[in-house]
Design a protein around this motif. Structure first.
Motif, PDB file in Angstrom:
ATOM      1  N   ILE A  45       0.598  -1.048   0.162  1.00 47.26           N
ATOM      2  CA  ILE A  45       0.066   0.038   0.120  1.00 47.26           C
ATOM      3  C   ILE A  45       0.799   1.137  -0.280  1.00 47.26           C
ATOM      4  O   ILE A  45       1.664   1.494   1.010  1.00 47.26           O
ATOM      5  CB  ILE A  45      -0.905  -0.010   1.234  1.00 47.26           C
ATOM      6  N   GLU A  46       0.815   2.023  -1.133  1.00 51.79           N
ATOM      7  CA  GLU A  46       1.576   3.234  -0.947  1.00 51.79           C
ATOM      8  C   GLU A  46       0.727   4.197  -0.605  1.00 51.79           C
ATOM      9  O   GLU A  46      -0.101   4.941  -1.257  1.00 51.79           O
ATOM     10  CB  GLU A  46       1.877   3.516  -2.639  1.00 51.79           C
ATOM     11  N   LEU A  47       0.972   4.665   0.757  1.00 51.54           N
ATOM     12  CA  LEU A  47       0.269   5.779   1.369  1.00 51.54           C
ATOM     13  C   LEU A  47       0.541   7.309   0.905  1.00 51.54           C
ATOM     14  O   LEU A  47       1.760   7.486   1.408  1.00 51.54           O
ATOM     15  CB  LEU A  47       0.337   5.491   2.916  1.00 51.54           C
ATOM     16  N   ASP A  48      -0.392   7.879   0.417  1.00 52.80           N
ATOM     17  CA  ASP A  48       0.054   9.195  -0.018  1.00 52.80           C
ATOM     18  C   ASP A  48      -0.194  10.251   1.379  1.00 52.80           C
ATOM     19  O   ASP A  48       0.342  11.272   1.394  1.00 52.80           O
ATOM     20  CB  ASP A  48      -0.887   9.688  -1.151  1.00 52.80           C
ATOM     21  N   GLY A  49      -1.082   9.942   1.876  1.00 59.34           N
ATOM     22  CA  GLY A  49      -1.704  11.087   2.930  1.00 59.34           C
ATOM     23  C   GLY A  49      -3.020  10.624   3.646  1.00 59.34           C
ATOM     24  O   GLY A  49      -3.851   9.968   3.307  1.00 59.34           O
ATOM     25  N   ILE A  50      -2.944  11.002   4.959  1.00 59.33           N
ATOM     26  CA  ILE A  50      -4.249  11.086   5.880  1.00 59.33           C
ATOM     27  C   ILE A  50      -4.442  12.585   6.250  1.00 59.33           C
ATOM     28  O   ILE A  50      -3.493  13.045   7.062  1.00 59.33           O
ATOM     29  CB  ILE A  50      -3.837  10.123   7.000  1.00 59.33           C
ATOM     30  N   THR A  51      -5.527  13.069   5.840  1.00 60.13           N
ATOM     31  CA  THR A  51      -5.916  14.581   6.100  1.00 60.13           C
ATOM     32  C   THR A  51      -7.138  14.709   6.876  1.00 60.13           C
ATOM     33  O   THR A  51      -8.243  14.124   6.088  1.00 60.13           O
ATOM     34  CB  THR A  51      -5.843  15.037   4.823  1.00 60.13           C
ATOM     35  N   VAL A  52      -7.167  15.112   7.951  1.00 61.43           N
ATOM     36  CA  VAL A  52      -8.228  15.360   8.655  1.00 61.43           C
ATOM     37  C   VAL A  52      -8.847  16.803   8.304  1.00 61.43           C
ATOM     38  O   VAL A  52      -8.200  17.549   8.573  1.00 61.43           O
ATOM     39  CB  VAL A  52      -8.319  15.043  10.181  1.00 61.43           C
ATOM     40  N   THR A  53     -10.320  17.190   8.368  1.00 57.83           N
ATOM     41  CA  THR A  53     -10.614  18.411   8.231  1.00 57.83           C
ATOM     42  C   THR A  53     -10.256  19.276   9.518  1.00 57.83           C
ATOM     43  O   THR A  53     -10.370  18.596  10.654  1.00 57.83           O
ATOM     44  CB  THR A  53     -12.308  18.233   8.149  1.00 57.83           C
TER      45      THR A  53
END
Length: 304
Positions: A209-217
């Protein structure tokens, strides 16, 4: 990996997450004041020797006070009252200007239930029963008694498990803690994009899994939503025997502490990290643990 679960400072004036917390505190304060006022009115009515039913007539002081308390009780969910401040769960959420609405289990149920009322009436009854109990659970949790939160979490996990479709399940699952979310058969179902409270961006290449990002509002940062998403992703990767890889790219790159904070966060979830901007981070699949499910509350069955 770009990550923005917590802003550089949660005490910055104008910070949306701080505003959510302030509105939450104010909602609880308003409710408690109304509850005290109603109790005081009840005592004064009894001391005067007047029949209680007189006060319950439409427009009477007692009736108005009860109506106000009911209204404020319903608003507890709008502001996420009773939620654990830093650990995402069934009571988490709040009113978010960035999403033009409320993030919370009651709001989700209000949107989901009508869509499935015809095809899954029994499931929808369970869903609506859960929503009706939420304000009372929030009240108890805000008072310090979290026993009912565990019961509510159990009920939500069961509702998610019995969901009549993947679309219904997807809307509800993000209200569970990350360690209690079901493992999907298709890893891509964990991707989140668009106008939701969290974005989880990744691609799958062979066994990685190539994880690009986790972004929370912004309004929900610092509440554990990003952590819940990462925990769910890691558990799913373990179950499917997939590696996770990415780059260390904090959202708040101007903040000197952001890089170290992101590195610590990743290491806490089993990643090996090259602690430099753009450094490689990777996580091999761990031996999957048995899928977590909430412990059934004492007494055999959860409250209805």
């Amino acid at each position: 990996m770009v990550m923005s679960d917590a802003p550089p400072s949660s005490e910055t004036p104008g910070d949306p997450a701080l505003q959510v917390r302030e509105r939450r505190a104010q909602a609880w304060s308003n409710y408690r004041a109304a509850r005290i006022a109603l109790a005081d009115l009840r005592i004064r009515t009894n001391l005067r020797g007047k029949p209680e039913w007189l006060g319950r007539l439409p427009g009477a002081p007692y009736e108005r006070a009860e109506r106000r308390l009911d209204r404020l009780r319903r608003e507890l969910g709008k502001h996420g009252v009773g939620a654990d401040e830093h650990s995402w769960g069934v009571l988490s959420g709040g009113e978010t200007a960035t999403l033009s609405g409320v993030v919370g289990i009651e709001a989700t149920i209000a949107a989901v239930a009508p869509r499935f009322a015809m095809i899954a009436p029994q499931w929808v009854r369970q869903l609506r029963s859960l929503a009706r109990d939420c304000p009372y659970v929030r009240e108890q949790a805000a008072e310090g008694d979290r026993t009912a939160v565990d019961q509510l979490t159990y009920r939500l996990a069961e509702v998610v498990r019995l969901a009549p479709s993947e679309a219904a399940r997807q809307r509800l699952v993000d209200h569970l803690p990350g360690e209690l979310r079901p493992i999907p058969s298709d890893v891509m179902r964990l991707r989140r994009s668009g106008s939701g409270p969290i974005e989880i961006e990744f691609e799958i290449h062979t066994s990685t899994i190539e994880l690009d990002g986790i972004t929370v509002t912004p309004a929900l940062r610092g509440m554990g939503l990003g952590t819940a998403g990462l925990v769910h992703l890691c558990r799913t990767a373990d179950a499917h025997r997939l590696h996770i890889a990415g780059q260390l790219l904090p959202t708040f790159s101007a903040d000197e502490t952001a890089l170290a904070a992101l590195a610590r966060w990743c290491r806490a979830h089993g990643f090996t990290v090259q602690e430099r901007l753009g450094g490689r981070m990777s996580r091999p699949p761990a031996t999957p643990k048995p899928e977590s499910r909430p412990i059934r509350p004492l007494g055999g069955t959860p409250p209805s």
